[in-house]
Design an enzyme around this catalytic site. Structure first.
Site, PDB file in Angstrom:
ATOM      1  N   ARG A 159      61.704  62.669  62.940  1.00  0.00           N
ATOM      2  CA  ARG A 159      60.791  63.255  63.912  1.00  0.00           C
ATOM      3  C   ARG A 159      60.429  62.197  64.955  1.00  0.00           C
ATOM      4  NH1 ARG A 159      62.377  67.327  62.248  1.00  0.00           N
ATOM      5  NH2 ARG A 159      61.233  69.144  61.429  1.00  0.00           N
ATOM      6  N   HIS A 169      68.237  66.548  69.614  1.00  0.00           N
ATOM      7  CA  HIS A 169      67.838  67.084  68.309  1.00  0.00           C
ATOM      8  C   HIS A 169      68.972  67.928  67.713  1.00  0.00           C
ATOM      9  CE1 HIS A 169      64.076  68.261  65.784  1.00  0.00           C
ATOM     10  NE2 HIS A 169      65.174  68.197  65.029  1.00  0.00           N
TER      11      HIS A 169
END
Length: 306
Positions: free
Chosen positions: A221, A269
């Site tokens: 993250r 991502h």
């Protein structure tokens, strides 16, 4: 049985088709405010209103490995939340991290620059012993990544909150081992869950403890990285560079310094994408087990954050 789908920024078609095919007779729909009560829900970053309007849920399935988007919500204490367990993501993560480690270790970015400049030259061959890899987070994906890296004969260290025994991986456990883990690591791979304890864990102090010429790979993250600290460590020379797949704000804002930094590589991502077909199969199996009153793996401990 009614199943509802509440997932922001996720194309629903494949999910709805798979659920309807696997659960004939069930009502499967996309949640909207005021929708009927559902028995089960598939979610990704749902709003608080969804939770408030669905008090009759028997279980919630998070369509990803990380559940940090659920932690700020007011969830009923007795509502079971389940995360995806692999569902095709672990092998993606292993191949992504392996190529990143090898690209840095072999200096392939340098060769690409040489060839683009018309230069035919060899660079020194590095020693694997000089490039120990440290994997932070040894859940299903972290373990798969650590195992994959041992295949290439890298020294591999692993750090986690609780002990994990993995063949070929030197284990470090808990806060008491964290500094030793960092000092033993030159290539840092982050696969931790994002919790209050791990927010900004890759900061100036942690980066300074890595071996000189370090490299950072973040596939967990964006909140794990203190952005300005990472840039300062790279500009100061202690850290050679970084590969970042996740960011505090996604998409990464246009003016962010990461975009223009010559020693930071970015991907959107994409290190391990959720596979709808594999995920639906796993979720449907868990729904069937729950309906039979059986225990189901993958339940999230919301107090721990994973």
């Amino acid at each position: 049985m009614r199943v509802t789908f509440c997932c922001e920024d996720t194309r629903p078609d494949a999910w709805l088709q798979g659920l309807r095919a696997a659960l004939p007779g069930a009502e499967v729909d996309i949640w909207s405010p005021g929708a009927p009560q559902a028995d089960y829900a598939l979610v990704w970053a749902p709003p608080q209103r969804f939770i408030d309007e669905q008090p009759g849920l028997k279980a919630v399935f998070n369509i990803g490995a990380g559940v940090d988007a659920l932690l700020p919500l007011r969830l009923p204490p007795d509502l079971p939340v389940y995360r995806l367990e692999d569902a095709g993501m672990a092998v993606q993560m292993a191949e992504y991290v392996s190529q990143a480690v090898i690209r840095f270790f072999r200096g392939l970015d340098g060769y690409e620059a040489d060839m683009a400049a018309g230069l035919w030259q060899h660079r020194p061959n590095p020693r694997r012993a000089d490039y120990p890899v440290g994997v932070m987070g040894l859940g299903r994906m972290g373990e798969r990544v650590a195992r994959a890296l041992t295949v290439f004969d890298f020294p591999v260290n692993g750090w986690s909150r609780t002990p994990h025994a993995i063949d070929g991986v030197r284990g470090f456990c808990g806060p008491q081992d964290f500094d030793a883990f960092l000092r033993a690591t030159r290539i840092l791979v982050n696969l931790l869950p994002l919790t209050p304890e791990t927010d900004s864990i890759i900061d100036a102090r942690s980066l300074a403890l890595l071996q000189p010429g370090a490299y950072v790979i973040n596939v967990a993250r964006g909140g794990h990285v203190a952005d300005e600290d990472l840039i300062a460590a790279i500009d100061g020379g202690h850290v050679t560079g970084a590969l970042l797949d996740v960011f505090r704000t996604e998409p990464l804002p246009d003016g962010h310094a990461f975009w223009r930094h010559p020693r930071i590589t970015l991907t959107p991502h994409t290190s391990a994408r959720t596979l709808a077909r594999d995920s639906v199969e796993q979720i449907v199996g868990k729904v069937a087990a729950l309906s039979r009153g059986e225990a189901v793996s993958g339940r999230v401990d919301l107090q721990c954050g994973y």
